[in-house]
Design a protein around this motif. Sequence first.
Motif, PDB file in Angstrom:
ATOM      1  N   VAL A  78      30.215  18.055  -6.826  1.00  0.00           N
ATOM      2  CA  VAL A  78      31.595  17.682  -6.517  1.00  0.00           C
ATOM      3  C   VAL A  78      32.327  18.892  -5.948  1.00  0.00           C
ATOM      4  O   VAL A  78      32.429  19.933  -6.601  1.00  0.00           O
ATOM      5  N   ASP A  79      32.848  18.741  -4.740  1.00  0.00           N
ATOM      6  CA  ASP A  79      33.636  19.766  -4.066  1.00  0.00           C
ATOM      7  C   ASP A  79      35.066  19.690  -4.597  1.00  0.00           C
ATOM      8  O   ASP A  79      35.737  18.669  -4.447  1.00  0.00           O
ATOM      9  N   CYS A  80      35.540  20.766  -5.215  1.00  0.00           N
ATOM     10  CA  CYS A  80      36.865  20.784  -5.838  1.00  0.00           C
ATOM     11  C   CYS A  80      37.804  21.703  -5.069  1.00  0.00           C
ATOM     12  O   CYS A  80      37.430  22.808  -4.692  1.00  0.00           O
ATOM     13  N   GLN A  81      39.034  21.257  -4.900  1.00  0.00           N
ATOM     14  CA  GLN A  81      40.032  22.006  -4.147  1.00  0.00           C
ATOM     15  C   GLN A  81      40.673  23.128  -4.958  1.00  0.00           C
ATOM     16  O   GLN A  81      41.143  24.104  -4.382  1.00  0.00           O
ATOM     17  N   SER A  82      40.736  22.971  -6.286  1.00  0.00           N
ATOM     18  CA  SER A  82      41.528  23.902  -7.092  1.00  0.00           C
ATOM     19  C   SER A  82      40.905  24.081  -8.474  1.00  0.00           C
ATOM     20  O   SER A  82      40.047  23.304  -8.893  1.00  0.00           O
ATOM     21  N   GLN A  83      41.413  25.083  -9.189  1.00  0.00           N
ATOM     22  CA  GLN A  83      40.981  25.298 -10.567  1.00  0.00           C
ATOM     23  C   GLN A  83      41.408  24.114 -11.440  1.00  0.00           C
ATOM     24  O   GLN A  83      40.676  23.717 -12.344  1.00  0.00           O
ATOM     25  N   GLU A  84      42.568  23.546 -11.152  1.00  0.00           N
ATOM     26  CA  GLU A  84      43.044  22.397 -11.923  1.00  0.00           C
ATOM     27  C   GLU A  84      42.075  21.231 -11.803  1.00  0.00           C
ATOM     28  O   GLU A  84      41.784  20.551 -12.792  1.00  0.00           O
ATOM     29  N   GLU A  85      41.558  20.997 -10.602  1.00  0.00           N
ATOM     30  CA  GLU A  85      40.588  19.915 -10.410  1.00  0.00           C
ATOM     31  C   GLU A  85      39.287  20.230 -11.144  1.00  0.00           C
ATOM     32  O   GLU A  85      38.706  19.355 -11.790  1.00  0.00           O
ATOM     33  N   VAL A  86      38.832  21.471 -11.051  1.00  0.00           N
ATOM     34  CA  VAL A  86      37.629  21.889 -11.784  1.00  0.00           C
ATOM     35  C   VAL A  86      37.822  21.638 -13.272  1.00  0.00           C
ATOM     36  O   VAL A  86      36.973  21.028 -13.936  1.00  0.00           O
TER      37      VAL A  86
END
Length: 156
Positions: A78-86
């Motif tokens: 999964v490609d995540c945009q931000s630390q929050e998404e991670v």
Amino acid sequence: MQKITTCLWFDNNAEEAVNLYTSIFKNSKVLEVARYGEGGPGPEGSVLTMRFQLDGVELMALNGGPAFKFTEAISLSVDCQSQEEVDDLWEKLTKGGSEDQCGWLKDKFGLSWQIVPRALPELLGDPDPEKSKRVMEAMFKMKKIDIKALQEAYAG
């Protein structure tokens, strides 16, 4: 319908897994459900297969029974945009599962996932070998990827 679709083999909990996955990822939905008829081999009315989308990517789930288990040889990245998404995905997917090294985890069904912040390949791909080496060494010490720690390692 996609020409090639990944099929995930579950031990009679495909519906639970698909419902979890589609609740976690935006732009996700169940496309089709096929159920066993009175001829079996599963209980009549129970799920045989489910076609579903996770953020637009089509997958199939099969209730195949206990014959096969998931291994790390197949994972969903999964490609995540931000630390929050991670952080959000990590929390939801590790619930009942387990954490592994370098952004890998197993969910409660045993399926392996790679939760990868977009910054990781960018930092690892830097033409300066010392910077990318520091990022790699920092990543090897992590389970869930910490973007700030990677950036600090990159900076030296």
